[in-house]
Design an enzyme around this catalytic site. Sequence first.
Site, mmCIF file in Angstrom:
data_model
loop_
_atom_site.group_PDB
_atom_site.id
_atom_site.type_symbol
_atom_site.label_atom_id
_atom_site.label_comp_id
_atom_site.label_asym_id
_atom_site.label_seq_id
_atom_site.Cartn_x
_atom_site.Cartn_y
_atom_site.Cartn_z
ATOM 1 N N LYS A 177 1.398 -8.084 5.729
ATOM 2 C CA LYS A 177 0.205 -7.574 6.428
ATOM 3 C C LYS A 177 -1.045 -8.225 5.839
ATOM 4 O O LYS A 177 -1.267 -8.160 4.629
ATOM 5 C CB LYS A 177 0.106 -6.060 6.247
ATOM 6 C CG LYS A 177 1.304 -5.299 6.797
ATOM 7 C CD LYS A 177 1.255 -3.820 6.420
ATOM 8 C CE LYS A 177 1.399 -3.597 4.937
ATOM 9 N NZ LYS A 177 1.571 -2.167 4.586
ATOM 10 N N THR A 208 -9.488 3.372 6.639
ATOM 11 C CA THR A 208 -8.170 2.733 6.739
ATOM 12 C C THR A 208 -7.158 3.460 5.852
ATOM 13 O O THR A 208 -6.159 2.890 5.445
ATOM 14 C CB THR A 208 -8.245 1.249 6.320
ATOM 15 O OG1 THR A 208 -8.796 1.192 4.994
ATOM 16 C CG2 THR A 208 -9.087 0.427 7.269
ATOM 17 N N GLY A 210 -4.096 5.280 4.916
ATOM 18 C CA GLY A 210 -2.802 5.516 5.569
ATOM 19 C C GLY A 210 -2.424 4.513 6.642
ATOM 20 O O GLY A 210 -1.466 4.727 7.386
ATOM 21 N N THR A 211 -3.129 3.380 6.712
ATOM 22 C CA THR A 211 -2.773 2.371 7.730
ATOM 23 C C THR A 211 -1.372 1.811 7.489
ATOM 24 O O THR A 211 -0.595 1.651 8.436
ATOM 25 C CB THR A 211 -3.776 1.193 7.748
ATOM 26 O OG1 THR A 211 -3.960 0.747 6.403
ATOM 27 C CG2 THR A 211 -5.091 1.583 8.352
ATOM 28 N N GLY A 212 -1.074 1.533 6.221
ATOM 29 C CA GLY A 212 0.231 0.948 5.901
ATOM 30 C C GLY A 212 1.367 1.917 6.201
ATOM 31 O O GLY A 212 2.407 1.532 6.759
ATOM 32 N N CYS A 213 1.164 3.193 5.858
ATOM 33 C CA CYS A 213 2.188 4.228 6.116
ATOM 34 C C CYS A 213 2.440 4.326 7.621
ATOM 35 O O CYS A 213 3.583 4.341 8.085
ATOM 36 C CB CYS A 213 1.718 5.597 5.610
ATOM 37 S SG CYS A 213 1.258 5.640 3.876
HETATM 38 N N1 LIG Z 1 -10.186 -3.324 9.177
HETATM 39 C C1 LIG Z 1 -9.094 -3.527 9.905
HETATM 40 N N2 LIG Z 1 -9.172 -3.837 11.222
HETATM 41 C C2 LIG Z 1 -8.063 -4.036 11.972
HETATM 42 N N3 LIG Z 1 -6.805 -3.934 11.472
HETATM 43 C C3 LIG Z 1 -6.661 -3.637 10.170
HETATM 44 C C4 LIG Z 1 -7.775 -3.408 9.318
HETATM 45 N N4 LIG Z 1 -7.312 -3.095 8.060
HETATM 46 C C5 LIG Z 1 -5.973 -3.119 8.148
HETATM 47 N N5 LIG Z 1 -5.557 -3.457 9.401
HETATM 48 C C6 LIG Z 1 -4.180 -3.522 9.880
HETATM 49 O O1 LIG Z 1 -3.539 -2.324 9.464
HETATM 50 C C7 LIG Z 1 -2.184 -2.559 9.107
HETATM 51 C C8 LIG Z 1 -1.974 -2.137 7.671
HETATM 52 O O2 LIG Z 1 -2.461 -3.164 6.852
HETATM 53 P P1 LIG Z 1 -3.012 -2.995 5.383
HETATM 54 O O3 LIG Z 1 -3.008 -4.363 4.785
HETATM 55 O O4 LIG Z 1 -4.292 -2.237 5.428
HETATM 56 O O5 LIG Z 1 -1.886 -2.080 4.759
HETATM 57 P P2 LIG Z 1 -1.869 -1.256 3.436
HETATM 58 O O6 LIG Z 1 -2.829 -1.832 2.462
HETATM 59 O O7 LIG Z 1 -0.452 -1.159 3.040
HETATM 60 O O8 LIG Z 1 -2.373 0.153 3.899
HETATM 61 P P3 LIG Z 1 -2.709 1.473 3.014
HETATM 62 O O9 LIG Z 1 -4.184 1.609 3.129
HETATM 63 O O10 LIG Z 1 -1.981 2.576 3.704
HETATM 64 O O11 LIG Z 1 -2.203 1.224 1.619
HETATM 65 C C9 LIG Z 1 -1.960 -4.048 9.376
HETATM 66 O O12 LIG Z 1 -1.457 -4.184 10.677
HETATM 67 C C10 LIG Z 1 -3.364 -4.635 9.247
HETATM 68 O O13 LIG Z 1 -3.506 -5.858 9.915
HETATM 69 C C1 LIG Z 2 1.672 9.685 -0.697
HETATM 70 C C2 LIG Z 2 1.056 8.376 -0.387
HETATM 71 N N1 LIG Z 2 1.837 7.363 0.043
HETATM 72 C C3 LIG Z 2 1.287 6.163 0.314
HETATM 73 C C4 LIG Z 2 -0.067 5.943 0.161
HETATM 74 C C5 LIG Z 2 -0.658 4.570 0.454
HETATM 75 O O1 LIG Z 2 -1.611 4.600 1.400
HETATM 76 C C6 LIG Z 2 -0.857 7.036 -0.281
HETATM 77 N N2 LIG Z 2 -2.196 6.923 -0.451
HETATM 78 N N3 LIG Z 2 -0.266 8.226 -0.544
#
Ligand SMILES: Nc1ncnc2c1ncn2[C@@H]1O[C@H](COP(=O)(O)OP(=O)(O)OP(=O)(O)O)[C@@H](O)[C@H]1O
Ligand SMILES: Cc1ncc(CO)c(N)n1
Length: 265
Positions: A177, A208, A210-213
Amino acid sequence: MSITLPIALTVAGTDPTGGAGVIADIKSFQSRGVYGMAAVTSLTAQNTLGVQGAYNVPADFLDAQLKSIFTDEVPHAMKSGMIATEEMMRVIKKYVEEYQLPFVIDPVMISTSGDNLIDEGAIDYLRSELLPTALTVTPNIPEAEKLAGLTIENEEDVRKAAKIFIGDIGVQSVIIKGGHLKGDAVDYLFEKDKETTLSSARVDTEHTHGTGCTFSAVITAELARGKPLEAAFRTGKNYITKAIQEAPGLGGGNGPINHFAYEGE
Ligand SMILES: Nc1ncnc2c1ncn2[C@@H]1O[C@H](COP(=O)(O)OP(=O)(O)OP(=O)(O)O)[C@@H](O)[C@H]1O
Ligand SMILES: Cc1ncc(CO)c(N)n1
């Protein structure tokens, strides 16, 4: 008359504010018409401002939760999120190997707010033992750097990392990502002989959390519905883009995204 319903399981930590972790995963499953199950690895005290505490569930009790699930109804797909310890990873690996269901690993290490969510000592086990059991793995850039052991600054580095994931670590596929790189939000799916790149305009936002979750949960939901990985990836990307665009603006820090926003098939 019984109803056939896709079932997805998340094995992850809790965020009591509902933006990340199992609660975000269940919202994502539900919004895709998938019945959600959850086994909890850790209880965290966190909000949009940061992580204030974490309490790991003993590995034996994670085992008990998974046994309760799998001996009664086997889900169609499963994902993992925060897994703080090697002991818990060993338990999860046992079920994935026994039940052979599609498994998506979101290799959670650090929260959006910068707090550590995994024991440093568990990372080797994650890399060498758990990742090879997955259908796909969804690292963000810092996670991909840590697991593949290189610095990622551009698309060429992303490709180098993917080669290490597939060639050396032995994953079937990896979705790297690009949310943490500059410019558009570009995500890359690498399968053995195929590469799919999806790009969206970066939303200028702090929200953003929880985007990854959510992204990995939507992919898991689509797999539970019987969709192929590439289609699941596309739905995940469209869903997350809408969810970020229409974030509700909750809390005083990195707020959650909107699990009602995506209306696609
Ligand atoms: N500002 C943004 N605008 C559009 N898409 C985004 C943005 N930030 C993240 N994304 C998208 O969101 C998804 C998650 O990506 P990201 O790299 O933020 O994951 P992460 O860091 O694991 O998330 P988390 O914040 O949950 O740890 C991907 O599809 C990424 O391209
Ligand atoms: C419990 C939990 N899992 C994953 C993440 C990553 O976003 C978080 N902040 N909290």
